[in-house]
Design a protein around this motif. Structure first.
Motif, PDB file in Angstrom:
ATOM      1  N   THR A 200     -20.370  54.441  22.948  1.00 28.01           N
ATOM      2  CA  THR A 200     -18.905  54.391  22.834  1.00 28.01           C
ATOM      3  C   THR A 200     -18.368  53.401  23.838  1.00 28.01           C
ATOM      4  OG1 THR A 200     -18.713  56.266  24.345  1.00 28.01           O
ATOM      5  CG2 THR A 200     -18.736  56.758  21.986  1.00 28.01           C
ATOM      6  N   SER A 201     -18.740  52.119  23.672  1.00 35.88           N
ATOM      7  CA  SER A 201     -18.334  51.085  24.615  1.00 35.88           C
ATOM      8  C   SER A 201     -16.827  50.921  24.604  1.00 35.88           C
ATOM      9  CB  SER A 201     -18.990  49.748  24.245  1.00 35.88           C
ATOM     10  OG  SER A 201     -20.380  49.865  24.323  1.00 35.88           O
ATOM     11  N   ILE A 202     -16.254  50.917  25.768  1.00 34.68           N
ATOM     12  CA  ILE A 202     -14.818  50.694  25.908  1.00 34.68           C
ATOM     13  C   ILE A 202     -14.622  49.487  26.795  1.00 34.68           C
ATOM     14  CG2 ILE A 202     -12.651  51.657  26.712  1.00 34.68           C
ATOM     15  CD1 ILE A 202     -13.744  54.413  26.159  1.00 34.68           C
ATOM     16  N   GLY A 203     -14.023  48.447  26.270  1.00 25.64           N
ATOM     17  CA  GLY A 203     -13.825  47.226  27.027  1.00 25.64           C
ATOM     18  C   GLY A 203     -12.545  47.265  27.816  1.00 25.64           C
ATOM     19  N   ALA A 204     -12.180  46.089  28.324  1.00 28.06           N
ATOM     20  CA  ALA A 204     -10.928  45.977  29.060  1.00 28.06           C
ATOM     21  C   ALA A 204      -9.767  46.201  28.107  1.00 28.06           C
ATOM     22  CB  ALA A 204     -10.838  44.596  29.703  1.00 28.06           C
ATOM     23  N   LEU A 205      -9.022  47.258  28.358  1.00 27.02           N
ATOM     24  CA  LEU A 205      -7.917  47.589  27.474  1.00 27.02           C
ATOM     25  C   LEU A 205      -6.740  46.683  27.751  1.00 27.02           C
ATOM     26  CD1 LEU A 205      -8.058  51.488  27.565  1.00 27.02           C
ATOM     27  CD2 LEU A 205      -9.181  49.922  26.006  1.00 27.02           C
ATOM     28  N   VAL A 206      -6.070  46.261  26.704  1.00 27.93           N
ATOM     29  CA  VAL A 206      -4.901  45.404  26.837  1.00 27.93           C
ATOM     30  C   VAL A 206      -3.750  46.221  27.413  1.00 27.93           C
ATOM     31  CG1 VAL A 206      -3.248  43.981  25.593  1.00 27.93           C
ATOM     32  CG2 VAL A 206      -5.638  43.996  24.907  1.00 27.93           C
ATOM     33  N   PRO A 207      -3.081  45.733  28.459  1.00 27.20           N
ATOM     34  CA  PRO A 207      -1.976  46.498  29.046  1.00 27.20           C
ATOM     35  C   PRO A 207      -0.843  46.674  28.055  1.00 27.20           C
ATOM     36  CG  PRO A 207      -2.565  44.609  30.416  1.00 27.20           C
ATOM     37  CD  PRO A 207      -3.307  44.472  29.146  1.00 27.20           C
TER      38      PRO A 207
ATOM     39  N   GLY B 228       1.403  34.952  27.365  1.00 26.04           N
ATOM     40  CA  GLY B 228       1.362  36.138  26.517  1.00 26.04           C
ATOM     41  C   GLY B 228       1.586  37.374  27.358  1.00 26.04           C
ATOM     42  N   SER B 229       2.541  38.211  26.941  1.00 27.99           N
ATOM     43  CA  SER B 229       2.960  39.338  27.769  1.00 27.99           C
ATOM     44  C   SER B 229       2.732  40.665  27.064  1.00 27.99           C
ATOM     45  CB  SER B 229       4.444  39.188  28.128  1.00 27.99           C
ATOM     46  OG  SER B 229       4.923  40.323  28.809  1.00 27.99           O
ATOM     47  N   ALA B 230       2.645  41.727  27.871  1.00 27.91           N
ATOM     48  CA  ALA B 230       2.491  43.074  27.319  1.00 27.91           C
ATOM     49  C   ALA B 230       3.773  43.589  26.687  1.00 27.91           C
ATOM     50  CB  ALA B 230       2.024  44.034  28.412  1.00 27.91           C
ATOM     51  N   ASP B 231       4.892  42.877  26.865  1.00 29.73           N
ATOM     52  CA  ASP B 231       6.153  43.311  26.247  1.00 29.73           C
ATOM     53  C   ASP B 231       6.304  42.792  24.815  1.00 29.73           C
ATOM     54  OD1 ASP B 231       6.730  40.657  26.523  1.00 29.73           O
ATOM     55  OD2 ASP B 231       8.474  40.913  27.806  1.00 29.73           O
ATOM     56  N   HIS B 232       5.185  42.340  24.210  1.00 29.71           N
ATOM     57  CA  HIS B 232       5.094  41.915  22.816  1.00 29.71           C
ATOM     58  C   HIS B 232       5.597  40.486  22.589  1.00 29.71           C
ATOM     59  CE1 HIS B 232       5.917  46.468  21.765  1.00 29.71           C
ATOM     60  NE2 HIS B 232       4.954  46.299  22.666  1.00 29.71           N
ATOM     61  N   ASN B 233       6.016  39.778  23.630  1.00 33.84           N
ATOM     62  CA  ASN B 233       6.599  38.446  23.473  1.00 33.84           C
ATOM     63  C   ASN B 233       5.697  37.368  24.055  1.00 33.84           C
ATOM     64  OD1 ASN B 233       8.997  39.419  22.267  1.00 33.84           O
ATOM     65  ND2 ASN B 233       9.856  39.888  24.274  1.00 33.84           N
ATOM     66  N   ILE B 234       5.959  36.124  23.619  1.00 35.20           N
ATOM     67  CA  ILE B 234       5.314  34.933  24.180  1.00 35.20           C
ATOM     68  C   ILE B 234       6.406  34.081  24.808  1.00 35.20           C
ATOM     69  CG2 ILE B 234       3.929  32.881  23.671  1.00 35.20           C
ATOM     70  CD1 ILE B 234       3.023  34.427  21.103  1.00 35.20           C
ATOM     71  N   TYR B 235       6.186  33.663  26.038  1.00 36.32           N
ATOM     72  CA  TYR B 235       7.177  32.872  26.762  1.00 36.32           C
ATOM     73  C   TYR B 235       6.640  31.458  26.946  1.00 36.32           C
ATOM     74  CZ  TYR B 235       9.101  37.471  27.786  1.00 36.32           C
ATOM     75  OH  TYR B 235       9.616  38.749  27.669  1.00 36.32           O
ATOM     76  N   TYR B 236       7.455  30.479  26.564  1.00 34.74           N
ATOM     77  CA  TYR B 236       7.068  29.070  26.679  1.00 34.74           C
ATOM     78  C   TYR B 236       7.914  28.440  27.778  1.00 34.74           C
ATOM     79  CZ  TYR B 236       5.618  24.395  25.159  1.00 34.74           C
ATOM     80  OH  TYR B 236       5.086  23.135  25.102  1.00 34.74           O
ATOM     81  N   TYR B 237       7.249  28.033  28.873  1.00 32.69           N
ATOM     82  CA  TYR B 237       7.942  27.569  30.068  1.00 32.69           C
ATOM     83  C   TYR B 237       7.759  26.074  30.291  1.00 32.69           C
ATOM     84  CZ  TYR B 237       9.209  32.115  32.126  1.00 32.69           C
ATOM     85  OH  TYR B 237       9.789  33.333  32.380  1.00 32.69           O
TER      86      TYR B 237
ATOM     87  N   ALA C 234       1.235  44.353  22.538  1.00 34.05           N
ATOM     88  CA  ALA C 234       0.964  43.387  23.601  1.00 34.05           C
ATOM     89  C   ALA C 234       0.269  42.140  23.061  1.00 34.05           C
ATOM     90  CB  ALA C 234       0.100  44.029  24.680  1.00 34.05           C
ATOM     91  N   VAL C 235       0.660  40.977  23.589  1.00 40.24           N
ATOM     92  CA  VAL C 235       0.048  39.696  23.215  1.00 40.24           C
ATOM     93  C   VAL C 235      -1.124  39.454  24.158  1.00 40.24           C
ATOM     94  CG1 VAL C 235       0.405  37.234  22.912  1.00 40.24           C
ATOM     95  CG2 VAL C 235       2.261  38.833  22.406  1.00 40.24           C
ATOM     96  N   SER C 236      -2.348  39.562  23.650  1.00 40.07           N
ATOM     97  CA  SER C 236      -3.539  39.513  24.498  1.00 40.07           C
ATOM     98  C   SER C 236      -4.043  38.092  24.759  1.00 40.07           C
ATOM     99  CB  SER C 236      -4.656  40.349  23.876  1.00 40.07           C
ATOM    100  OG  SER C 236      -4.819  40.024  22.507  1.00 40.07           O
TER     101      SER C 236
END
Length: 675
Positions: free
Chosen positions: A6-13, A524-533, A551-553
């Motif tokens: 039951t491998s569990i990887g790094a979970l996305v915040p 890519g943010s955990a608030d579901h958005n992508i920010y272009y700076y 979340a955008v991983s």
């Protein structure tokens, strides 16, 4: 993170939803009712039945002087023999009709009806109560009512007709627009059919001329002596064309052994590798068989391809005619439009491949040890070396040619570097071949020298786990990182502290430089958005790309204006960062909690799946173009639990059909797109 079954990887915040603020309660009104209203309320209380607290109906008076509704007092006396008000002895024989109160109640009711009822209700009540009217008055009244009814029916009919007419007019306009669009599309299709048929005839004539020349040469006795030399030249030209084809990686002339790698990783039917299903490329189809297979792929994705064709055709038709008629490259000719050329490129690349074939496999570490998960896998600048990193706290450097050409039991890393913490991401320097950056679970960003196997710089400003790091493709000394501390930091290898800091509201899962700019990054943010700076003005982002539901991983650039993103909402998305518009949504893989990897090239997006499968998508088609499932060596596919492991990292080999993939079991495979 991972276990043997039951491998569990790094979970996305993920971001916790903020509690909704309660609306302030308005204070009760302090205004008092007028005296008149209070008097009316008191009067109404006097005519209420003490039992049901409603206006008395059919009032009856008791011997003790209290009035009740007849049904209320009778029901009460069935259970008790006392007055509900004064508790004196009471029976049904002591009840008397209260005629006076009934008259008062009738008048009060009439007044209330007169106040609140409509004139029609008042008229109906008056007639029901026997209002004295003459026949002439009734006939006049009936005439008025009939005329009023006719007028209302006329108005209602006119309104209904107007609504129906408006609907039909709108429907006609919509269908005419659709018809015009269909007619325009049909015109495009007719033009393109004519252009393609004309081009096809030209190719047939060219083939006939070539065949005629070959027959003349074969009949000429003087030319027969030249056949061995011509065959050698043809063989050499074929080899060169395979290595230097547009979809293969550019190779350095100084690295001769990499020629063997590219030949082996190409889709040539001479390569004797087998895929997971046991199908060998030596069992290749004939040319007609390949054409038939490609036609089947067209029919399987016909709706997607139709939308793609019409979208590109309409787009190019809206451009100025001077741009449409240009023939700078010699590809477009009279009638062969840019839109058709663009779609033909999509059609040929999409139908060229249908599966992912295994070229090589590399297994690391203990099969039953959880520290095998590979979090990141990356090629170096020249695609000669690749690096792996993960929870094993090691960065391993492999020579790609050795992995592909040598047996699996002798494959060893050419360099290895130990780290203090689990690693989340790697990024090679695009200029300095020996430099590679890493980010880890303690928030440390490190720049390593692969040749000396020592760290060059260490940055420890992040307060939490750093998920992503990326070297600038245009400035060799600049890199960017993102962390769970909600901060994006820009670093320069010439100084010890961060050069720039962007505070954000949610965890940062991924950061990436625009390949054509050193000042534009995607986050890519955990608030579901992508920010272009634009790093020259970090007070606010240039664009906020919204559409993902979780979340955008990962974020990765296909070109200077095309951005791909992955999310734990089971989708990939393609964006135009210049126009700030969504282009396409890709579905087919499963990803709800883990980092499963994302890699892109100019035509394809590749990602992992929590079903232990790798998926490849063409950027113009929403459904997968090919996929491959990892199967444990020495076990039957049916016995392998697909949910036990997941794909944890993927990486394309430049603009090649070859990719590296790794899963949470620690298995690394070299896959290549194949027909």
């Amino acid at each position: 993170m991972g276990g043997q079954s039951t491998s569990i990887g790094a979970l996305v915040p993920t971001v916790k939803s903020e509690q909704a603020e309660e609306a302030p309660v308005a204070p009760p009104s302090t205004s008092t009712a007028p005296e008149k209203d209070r008097g009316a309320e008191e009067a109404e209380k006097d005519i209420l039945c003490p039992i049901c607290m409603q206006i008395i109906k059919d009032a009856f008076l008791t011997a003790c002087g209290h009035s009740f509704c007849y049904m209320c007092i009778v029901t009460h006396l069935q259970n008790k023999s006392d007055c509900p008000c004064c508790s004196q002895f009471l029976t049904k024989t002591h009840l008397y009709p209260n005629f006076l109160l009934n008259k008062l109640l009738a008048k009060t009711s009439a007044r209330q009806i007169a106040k609140t009822s409509t004139p029609l209700e008042q008229l109906r009540q008056a007639l029901e109560q026997g209002c004295e009217t003459s026949v002439k008055d009734l006939e006049s009244l009936l005439h008025v009512i009939v005329e009023k009814k006719k007028k209302m029916e006329q108005e209602e009919a006119e309104t209904n007709m107007q609504i129906l007419l408006d609907f039909l007019v709108f429907l006609k306009k919509k269908k005419l627009d659709e018809l015009n669009e269909i007619q325009s599309d049909l015109q495009y299709i007719k033009q393109d059919i004519h252009a393609v048929e004309k081009r096809r005839i030209e190719l047939y004539h060219r083939r006939d001329r070539y065949s005629a020349k070959m027959r003349m040469l074969s009949d000429d006795p003087n030319s027969k002596s030249l056949w061995p030399l011509l065959m050698d030249k043809h063989r050499d030209a074929t080899t060169v064309s395979r290595i230097t084809a547009p979809d293969q990686v550019r190779l350095s002339s100084s690295v001769s052994k990499n020629q063997k790698v590219d030949l082996r990783s190409s889709t040539s039917p001479l390569t004797p590798w087998k895929d997971a299903s046991g199908v060998s490329d030596n069992q290749n189809l004939s040319q007609s068989g390949l054409a038939l297979a490609r036609k089947r792929r067209v029919h399987a994705q016909f709706n997607e391809l139709q939308d793609c064709y019409l979208q590109k055709r309409r787009y190019w038709s809206r451009l100025p005619s001077t741009q449409q008629d240009r023939d700078s490259t010699g590809v477009t000719r009279e009638g062969y439009t840019e839109g058709l050329v663009d779609f033909q490129s999509v059609l040929s690349t999409f139908t060229r491949y249908s599966r992912l074939r295994v070229v090589a496999e590399l297994r690391q570490g203990d099969l039953f040890h959880s520290a095998n998960i590979v979090s990141s896998i990356e090629f170096d600048r020249d695609d000669e070396l690749f690096a792996t990193a993960g929870v094993s706290r090691r960065i391993k450097i492999f020579e790609f040619s050795s992995v592909v050409n040598e047996p699996a039991d002798v494959q060893c890393p050419v360099a290895e570097m130990l780290t203090r913490s689990k690693l989340s991401c790697l990024s090679w320097n695009k200029y300095t071949k020996s430099h590679i950056a890493s980010s880890d679970y303690e928030g440390i960003v490190t720049v390593w020298d692969v040749t000396t196997r020592q760290s060059v710089m260490e940055y420890e400003e992040h307060e939490k786990r750093a998920w992503s790091v990326d070297f600038s493709p245009t400035e060799s000394s600049m890199l960017v990182s993102g962390s769970d501390d909600c901060k994006v930091k820009v670093w320069c290898t010439k100084q010890e502290a961060s050069a720039l800091n962007i505070d954000m509201k949610a965890n940062i899962c991924s950061v990436k430089y625009n390949p054509g700019s050193s000042v534009h990054i995607a986050v890519g943010s955990a608030d579901h958005n992508i920010y272009y700076y634009d790093l020259r003005n970090i007070s606010q982002p240039l664009h906020i790309l919204s559409g993902h539901r979780k979340a955008v991983s990962y974020v990765k650039f296909l070109s200077n204006n095309e951005l791909g993103s992955a999310s734990t909402d089971n989708t990939l998305r393609l964006w135009d960062v210049t126009e700030n518009t969504p282009l396409r949504i890709f579905r087919g893989h499963a990803n709800e909690k883990n980092f499963v990897g994302l890699s892109v090239n100019s035509e394809y997006l590749a990602c992992g799946s929590e079903t232990n499968e790798v998926y490849a998508y063409h950027k113009a088609i929403s459904r997968p173009a090919a996929w491959h499932r990892f199967v444990n060596s020495g076990t039957d596919e049916a016995e392998d639990e697909p949910v036990s492991y997941f794909i944890s990292a993927v990486c394309w080999k430049s603009d090649s059909p070859t990719m590296l993939t790794a899963n949470s079991q620690g298995t690394i495979k070299v896959l290549v797109l194949a027909p």
